[in-house]
Scaffold this motif. Structure first.
Motif, PDB file in Angstrom:
ATOM      1  N   ASP A 134       0.839  -1.203   0.000  1.00  0.00           N
ATOM      2  CA  ASP A 134       0.000   0.000   0.000  1.00  0.00           C
ATOM      3  C   ASP A 134       0.867   1.243   0.000  1.00  0.00           C
ATOM      4  OD1 ASP A 134      -2.306   1.652   0.214  1.00  0.00           O
ATOM      5  OD2 ASP A 134      -2.231   1.567   2.396  1.00  0.00           O
ATOM      6  N   GLU A 135       1.853   1.273   0.854  1.00  0.00           N
ATOM      7  CA  GLU A 135       2.743   2.436   0.947  1.00  0.00           C
ATOM      8  C   GLU A 135       3.517   2.653  -0.346  1.00  0.00           C
ATOM      9  OE1 GLU A 135       5.085   1.538   4.409  1.00  0.00           O
ATOM     10  OE2 GLU A 135       3.493   2.196   5.788  1.00  0.00           O
ATOM     11  N   ALA A 136       3.827   1.590  -1.066  1.00  0.00           N
ATOM     12  CA  ALA A 136       4.590   1.705  -2.315  1.00  0.00           C
ATOM     13  C   ALA A 136       3.805   2.449  -3.394  1.00  0.00           C
ATOM     14  CB  ALA A 136       4.989   0.317  -2.816  1.00  0.00           C
ATOM     15  N   ASP A 137       2.477   2.483  -3.265  1.00  0.00           N
ATOM     16  CA  ASP A 137       1.654   3.143  -4.280  1.00  0.00           C
ATOM     17  C   ASP A 137       1.016   4.438  -3.785  1.00  0.00           C
ATOM     18  OD1 ASP A 137       0.599   2.907  -7.037  1.00  0.00           O
ATOM     19  OD2 ASP A 137      -1.335   2.889  -6.013  1.00  0.00           O
ATOM     20  N   GLU A 138       1.303   4.849  -2.567  1.00  0.00           N
ATOM     21  CA  GLU A 138       0.679   6.056  -2.013  1.00  0.00           C
ATOM     22  C   GLU A 138       1.173   7.329  -2.684  1.00  0.00           C
ATOM     23  OE1 GLU A 138       1.252   6.155   2.209  1.00  0.00           O
ATOM     24  OE2 GLU A 138      -0.420   4.796   2.563  1.00  0.00           O
ATOM     25  N   GLU A 139       0.291   8.304  -2.733  1.00  0.00           N
ATOM     26  CA  GLU A 139       0.625   9.642  -3.212  1.00  0.00           C
ATOM     27  C   GLU A 139       0.152  10.640  -2.166  1.00  0.00           C
ATOM     28  OE1 GLU A 139      -0.834  10.478  -7.186  1.00  0.00           O
ATOM     29  OE2 GLU A 139      -0.515   8.390  -7.747  1.00  0.00           O
ATOM     30  N   PRO A 140       0.820  11.780  -2.044  1.00  0.00           N
ATOM     31  CA  PRO A 140       0.424  12.779  -1.044  1.00  0.00           C
ATOM     32  C   PRO A 140      -1.042  13.172  -1.173  1.00  0.00           C
ATOM     33  CG  PRO A 140       2.508  13.389  -2.074  1.00  0.00           C
ATOM     34  CD  PRO A 140       1.977  12.210  -2.841  1.00  0.00           C
ATOM     35  N   GLY A 141      -1.676  13.381  -0.016  1.00  0.00           N
ATOM     36  CA  GLY A 141      -3.056  13.838   0.006  1.00  0.00           C
ATOM     37  C   GLY A 141      -4.069  12.799  -0.448  1.00  0.00           C
ATOM     38  N   GLY A 142      -3.668  11.543  -0.494  1.00  0.00           N
ATOM     39  CA  GLY A 142      -4.593  10.490  -0.900  1.00  0.00           C
ATOM     40  C   GLY A 142      -4.897  10.453  -2.384  1.00  0.00           C
ATOM     41  N   LYS A 143      -4.072  11.104  -3.196  1.00  0.00           N
ATOM     42  CA  LYS A 143      -4.338  11.197  -4.637  1.00  0.00           C
ATOM     43  C   LYS A 143      -4.306   9.841  -5.345  1.00  0.00           C
ATOM     44  CE  LYS A 143      -3.059  15.965  -5.081  1.00  0.00           C
ATOM     45  NZ  LYS A 143      -2.077  16.944  -5.422  1.00  0.00           N
ATOM     46  N   HIS A 144      -3.638   8.854  -4.735  1.00  0.00           N
ATOM     47  CA  HIS A 144      -3.579   7.521  -5.345  1.00  0.00           C
ATOM     48  C   HIS A 144      -4.967   6.889  -5.473  1.00  0.00           C
ATOM     49  CE1 HIS A 144      -2.934   7.259  -1.006  1.00  0.00           C
ATOM     50  NE2 HIS A 144      -3.517   6.070  -1.036  1.00  0.00           N
ATOM     51  N   HIS A 145      -5.918   7.346  -4.678  1.00  0.00           N
ATOM     52  CA  HIS A 145      -7.276   6.816  -4.749  1.00  0.00           C
ATOM     53  C   HIS A 145      -8.056   7.358  -5.944  1.00  0.00           C
ATOM     54  CE1 HIS A 145      -7.061   4.716  -0.964  1.00  0.00           C
ATOM     55  NE2 HIS A 145      -6.573   5.790  -0.395  1.00  0.00           N
ATOM     56  N   TYR A 146      -7.516   8.355  -6.616  1.00  0.00           N
ATOM     57  CA  TYR A 146      -8.245   9.016  -7.691  1.00  0.00           C
ATOM     58  C   TYR A 146      -7.650   8.801  -9.070  1.00  0.00           C
ATOM     59  CZ  TYR A 146     -10.682  10.734  -3.766  1.00  0.00           C
ATOM     60  OH  TYR A 146     -11.412  10.758  -2.616  1.00  0.00           O
ATOM     61  N   ARG A 147      -6.580   8.002  -9.158  1.00  0.00           N
ATOM     62  CA  ARG A 147      -6.057   7.651 -10.478  1.00  0.00           C
ATOM     63  C   ARG A 147      -7.096   6.799 -11.196  1.00  0.00           C
ATOM     64  NH1 ARG A 147      -1.378   5.894  -7.806  1.00  0.00           N
ATOM     65  NH2 ARG A 147      -1.846   3.816  -8.539  1.00  0.00           N
ATOM     66  N   LYS A 148      -7.192   6.970 -12.470  1.00  0.00           N
ATOM     67  CA  LYS A 148      -8.199   6.251 -13.267  1.00  0.00           C
ATOM     68  C   LYS A 148      -7.544   5.147 -14.082  1.00  0.00           C
ATOM     69  CE  LYS A 148     -11.571   8.867 -11.956  1.00  0.00           C
ATOM     70  NZ  LYS A 148     -12.404   8.363 -10.892  1.00  0.00           N
ATOM     71  N   ILE A 149      -8.330   4.116 -14.368  1.00  0.00           N
ATOM     72  CA  ILE A 149      -7.914   3.037 -15.249  1.00  0.00           C
ATOM     73  C   ILE A 149      -9.157   2.574 -15.997  1.00  0.00           C
ATOM     74  CG2 ILE A 149      -8.194   1.259 -13.464  1.00  0.00           C
ATOM     75  CD1 ILE A 149      -5.800  -0.226 -14.743  1.00  0.00           C
ATOM     76  N   ASP A 150      -9.005   2.294 -17.252  1.00  0.00           N
ATOM     77  CA  ASP A 150     -10.089   1.788 -18.085  1.00  0.00           C
ATOM     78  C   ASP A 150     -10.543   0.421 -17.555  1.00  0.00           C
ATOM     79  OD1 ASP A 150     -11.548   1.749 -20.829  1.00  0.00           O
ATOM     80  OD2 ASP A 150     -10.425  -0.147 -20.788  1.00  0.00           O
ATOM     81  N   ASP A 151     -11.841   0.163 -17.562  1.00  0.00           N
ATOM     82  CA  ASP A 151     -12.385  -1.086 -17.024  1.00  0.00           C
ATOM     83  C   ASP A 151     -11.804  -2.323 -17.710  1.00  0.00           C
ATOM     84  OD1 ASP A 151     -13.968   0.325 -15.233  1.00  0.00           O
ATOM     85  OD2 ASP A 151     -15.808   0.122 -16.418  1.00  0.00           O
ATOM     86  N   GLN A 152     -11.672  -2.277 -19.023  1.00  0.00           N
ATOM     87  CA  GLN A 152     -11.123  -3.428 -19.755  1.00  0.00           C
ATOM     88  C   GLN A 152      -9.652  -3.648 -19.428  1.00  0.00           C
ATOM     89  OE1 GLN A 152     -12.146  -2.497 -23.844  1.00  0.00           O
ATOM     90  NE2 GLN A 152     -13.980  -3.794 -23.742  1.00  0.00           N
ATOM     91  N   LEU A 153      -8.894  -2.573 -19.321  1.00  0.00           N
ATOM     92  CA  LEU A 153      -7.486  -2.690 -18.957  1.00  0.00           C
ATOM     93  C   LEU A 153      -7.346  -3.227 -17.532  1.00  0.00           C
ATOM     94  CD1 LEU A 153      -4.480  -2.315 -19.527  1.00  0.00           C
ATOM     95  CD2 LEU A 153      -4.741   0.096 -18.861  1.00  0.00           C
TER      96      LEU A 153
END
Length: 178
Positions: A134-153
Protein backbone atom coordinates in the motif's frame (compact mmCIF):
# COMPACT_ATOMS: atom_id res chain seq x y z
CA UNK A 1 -5.03 -25.02 -3.82
CA UNK A 2 -6.78 -21.85 -4.94
CA UNK A 3 -10.44 -21.68 -4.03
CA UNK A 4 -11.11 -18.25 -5.52
CA UNK A 5 -9.16 -16.33 -8.15
CA UNK A 6 -8.44 -12.63 -8.24
CA UNK A 7 -10.72 -12.43 -11.26
CA UNK A 8 -13.56 -14.03 -9.26
CA UNK A 9 -13.08 -11.37 -6.60
CA UNK A 10 -12.58 -8.46 -8.98
CA UNK A 11 -15.72 -9.02 -11.10
CA UNK A 12 -18.06 -9.52 -8.13
CA UNK A 13 -20.54 -6.60 -7.84
CA UNK A 14 -19.66 -5.96 -4.17
CA UNK A 15 -15.95 -5.73 -4.99
CA UNK A 16 -16.65 -3.50 -7.98
CA UNK A 17 -18.74 -1.11 -5.87
CA UNK A 18 -16.10 -0.63 -3.20
CA UNK A 19 -13.04 -0.83 -5.45
CA UNK A 20 -14.47 1.99 -7.56
CA UNK A 21 -15.01 4.02 -4.40
CA UNK A 22 -11.45 3.54 -3.13
CA UNK A 23 -9.65 3.47 -6.48
CA UNK A 24 -9.34 0.54 -8.88
CA UNK A 25 -5.96 1.66 -10.24
CA UNK A 26 -4.56 1.88 -6.69
CA UNK A 27 -5.97 -1.54 -5.74
CA UNK A 28 -4.43 -3.20 -8.80
CA UNK A 29 -1.06 -1.48 -8.36
CA UNK A 30 -1.02 -2.51 -4.70
CA UNK A 31 -1.80 -6.11 -5.68
CA UNK A 32 1.17 -6.14 -8.08
CA UNK A 33 3.42 -4.68 -5.38
CA UNK A 34 2.17 -7.36 -2.97
CA UNK A 35 2.94 -10.08 -5.51
CA UNK A 36 6.53 -8.89 -5.84
CA UNK A 37 6.98 -8.47 -2.09
CA UNK A 38 5.43 -11.88 -1.35
CA UNK A 39 7.86 -13.53 -3.78
CA UNK A 40 10.81 -11.79 -2.15
CA UNK A 41 9.73 -12.70 1.39
CA UNK A 42 8.40 -16.23 0.89
CA UNK A 43 4.78 -15.31 1.62
CA UNK A 44 1.80 -16.92 -0.13
CA UNK A 45 1.27 -14.87 -3.31
CA UNK A 46 -2.39 -15.87 -3.56
CA UNK A 47 -3.27 -14.49 -0.12
CA UNK A 48 -1.05 -11.44 -0.59
CA UNK A 49 -2.56 -10.38 -3.91
CA UNK A 50 -6.13 -10.86 -2.70
CA UNK A 51 -5.51 -8.90 0.49
CA UNK A 52 -3.78 -6.12 -1.45
CA UNK A 53 -6.55 -5.93 -4.05
CA UNK A 54 -9.18 -5.59 -1.32
CA UNK A 55 -7.18 -3.61 1.26
CA UNK A 56 -9.15 -0.35 0.84
CA UNK A 57 -12.70 -1.64 0.26
CA UNK A 58 -13.73 -0.24 3.62
CA UNK A 59 -13.26 3.38 2.58
CA UNK A 60 -16.00 5.82 3.38
CA UNK A 61 -16.20 8.93 1.27
CA UNK A 62 -15.30 11.91 3.48
CA UNK A 63 -16.62 15.06 1.87
CA UNK A 64 -17.12 18.61 3.05
CA UNK A 65 -19.13 20.98 0.89
CA UNK A 66 -19.06 18.47 -1.99
CA UNK A 67 -15.25 18.21 -2.01
CA UNK A 68 -13.01 15.38 -0.76
CA UNK A 69 -11.76 16.30 2.71
CA UNK A 70 -8.46 14.54 3.29
CA UNK A 71 -8.00 15.96 6.79
CA UNK A 72 -11.46 14.81 7.85
CA UNK A 73 -10.61 11.37 6.45
CA UNK A 74 -7.31 11.23 8.37
CA UNK A 75 -9.02 12.21 11.64
CA UNK A 76 -12.07 9.94 11.42
CA UNK A 77 -11.30 7.02 9.14
CA UNK A 78 -11.63 3.38 10.20
CA UNK A 79 -11.58 1.89 6.69
CA UNK A 80 -9.33 -1.00 7.64
CA UNK A 81 -11.92 -2.27 10.12
CA UNK A 82 -14.81 -2.04 7.68
CA UNK A 83 -12.67 -3.35 4.83
CA UNK A 84 -11.60 -6.44 6.76
CA UNK A 85 -15.25 -7.22 7.46
CA UNK A 86 -16.36 -6.66 3.85
CA UNK A 87 -13.47 -8.68 2.43
CA UNK A 88 -14.08 -11.59 4.79
CA UNK A 89 -17.78 -11.72 3.95
CA UNK A 90 -17.12 -11.44 0.20
CA UNK A 91 -14.43 -14.13 0.20
CA UNK A 92 -16.56 -16.56 2.19
CA UNK A 93 -19.49 -15.99 -0.20
CA UNK A 94 -17.21 -16.67 -3.16
CA UNK A 95 -16.04 -19.96 -1.64
CA UNK A 96 -12.64 -19.03 -0.24
CA UNK A 97 -11.33 -21.38 2.44
CA UNK A 98 -12.34 -19.86 5.81
CA UNK A 99 -8.74 -19.93 7.11
CA UNK A 100 -7.54 -18.01 4.03
CA UNK A 101 -10.42 -15.54 4.29
CA UNK A 102 -9.50 -14.84 7.91
CA UNK A 103 -5.79 -14.34 7.10
CA UNK A 104 -6.67 -11.97 4.27
CA UNK A 105 -9.11 -10.04 6.48
CA UNK A 106 -6.50 -9.69 9.24
CA UNK A 107 -3.94 -8.40 6.72
CA UNK A 108 -6.49 -5.80 5.58
CA UNK A 109 -7.29 -4.89 9.19
CA UNK A 110 -3.61 -4.30 9.97
CA UNK A 111 -2.43 -2.69 6.72
CA UNK A 112 -2.60 0.68 8.45
CA UNK A 113 -2.54 1.81 12.05
CA UNK A 114 -4.13 5.20 11.34
CA UNK A 115 -7.24 4.25 13.31
CA UNK A 116 -5.40 2.95 16.37
CA UNK A 117 -4.11 4.86 19.37
CA UNK A 118 -0.37 5.37 19.09
CA UNK A 119 1.30 2.01 19.46
CA UNK A 120 3.74 -0.38 17.88
CA UNK A 121 2.12 -3.20 15.95
CA UNK A 122 3.87 -6.53 15.52
CA UNK A 123 2.62 -7.67 12.14
CA UNK A 124 2.91 -11.15 10.66
CA UNK A 125 4.71 -11.34 7.28
CA UNK A 126 1.51 -11.23 5.17
CA UNK A 127 0.24 -8.25 7.15
CA UNK A 128 3.55 -6.41 6.73
CA UNK A 129 3.56 -7.05 2.99
CA UNK A 130 0.11 -5.51 2.56
CA UNK A 131 1.21 -2.46 4.54
CA UNK A 132 4.37 -2.10 2.40
CA UNK A 133 2.52 -2.71 -0.87
CA UNK A 134 0.00 0.00 0.00
CA UNK A 135 2.74 2.44 0.95
CA UNK A 136 4.59 1.71 -2.31
CA UNK A 137 1.65 3.14 -4.28
CA UNK A 138 0.68 6.06 -2.01
CA UNK A 139 0.63 9.64 -3.21
CA UNK A 140 0.42 12.78 -1.04
CA UNK A 141 -3.06 13.84 0.01
CA UNK A 142 -4.59 10.49 -0.90
CA UNK A 143 -4.34 11.20 -4.64
CA UNK A 144 -3.58 7.52 -5.34
CA UNK A 145 -7.28 6.82 -4.75
CA UNK A 146 -8.24 9.02 -7.69
CA UNK A 147 -6.06 7.65 -10.48
CA UNK A 148 -8.20 6.25 -13.27
CA UNK A 149 -7.91 3.04 -15.25
CA UNK A 150 -10.09 1.79 -18.09
CA UNK A 151 -12.38 -1.09 -17.02
CA UNK A 152 -11.12 -3.43 -19.76
CA UNK A 153 -7.49 -2.69 -18.96
CA UNK A 154 -8.17 -3.25 -15.25
CA UNK A 155 -9.68 -6.67 -15.93
CA UNK A 156 -6.79 -7.54 -18.25
CA UNK A 157 -4.25 -6.65 -15.53
CA UNK A 158 -6.16 -8.73 -12.96
CA UNK A 159 -6.20 -11.73 -15.31
CA UNK A 160 -2.46 -11.32 -15.94
CA UNK A 161 -1.81 -11.22 -12.20
CA UNK A 162 -3.99 -14.31 -11.78
CA UNK A 163 -1.76 -16.10 -14.29
CA UNK A 164 1.39 -15.03 -12.43
CA UNK A 165 -0.06 -16.24 -9.13
CA UNK A 166 -1.14 -19.57 -10.63
CA UNK A 167 2.28 -20.09 -12.22
CA UNK A 168 4.03 -19.31 -8.93
CA UNK A 169 1.78 -21.67 -6.97
CA UNK A 170 2.47 -24.44 -9.50
CA UNK A 171 6.21 -23.81 -9.21
CA UNK A 172 6.01 -24.00 -5.41
CA UNK A 173 4.01 -27.21 -5.64
CA UNK A 174 6.67 -28.78 -7.88
CA UNK A 175 9.44 -27.62 -5.55
CA UNK A 176 7.61 -29.17 -2.58
CA UNK A 177 7.38 -32.51 -4.43
CA UNK A 178 11.07 -32.52 -5.34
Amino acid sequence: MRYVTLTDVFVHPVAQKYLKRSGVAHAIATAYHAYRLALNHGVNVDLATKAALLHDIGHYEWYSNGKWDYEKYKQNDIHAIKGAERAHKLLIRLGEHPKNAKEIALAILLHTDSYLPECELKRKPLQEIIKLADEADEEPGGKHHYRKIDDQLALKKIKQLDQLVEKQLQTQKLEDII
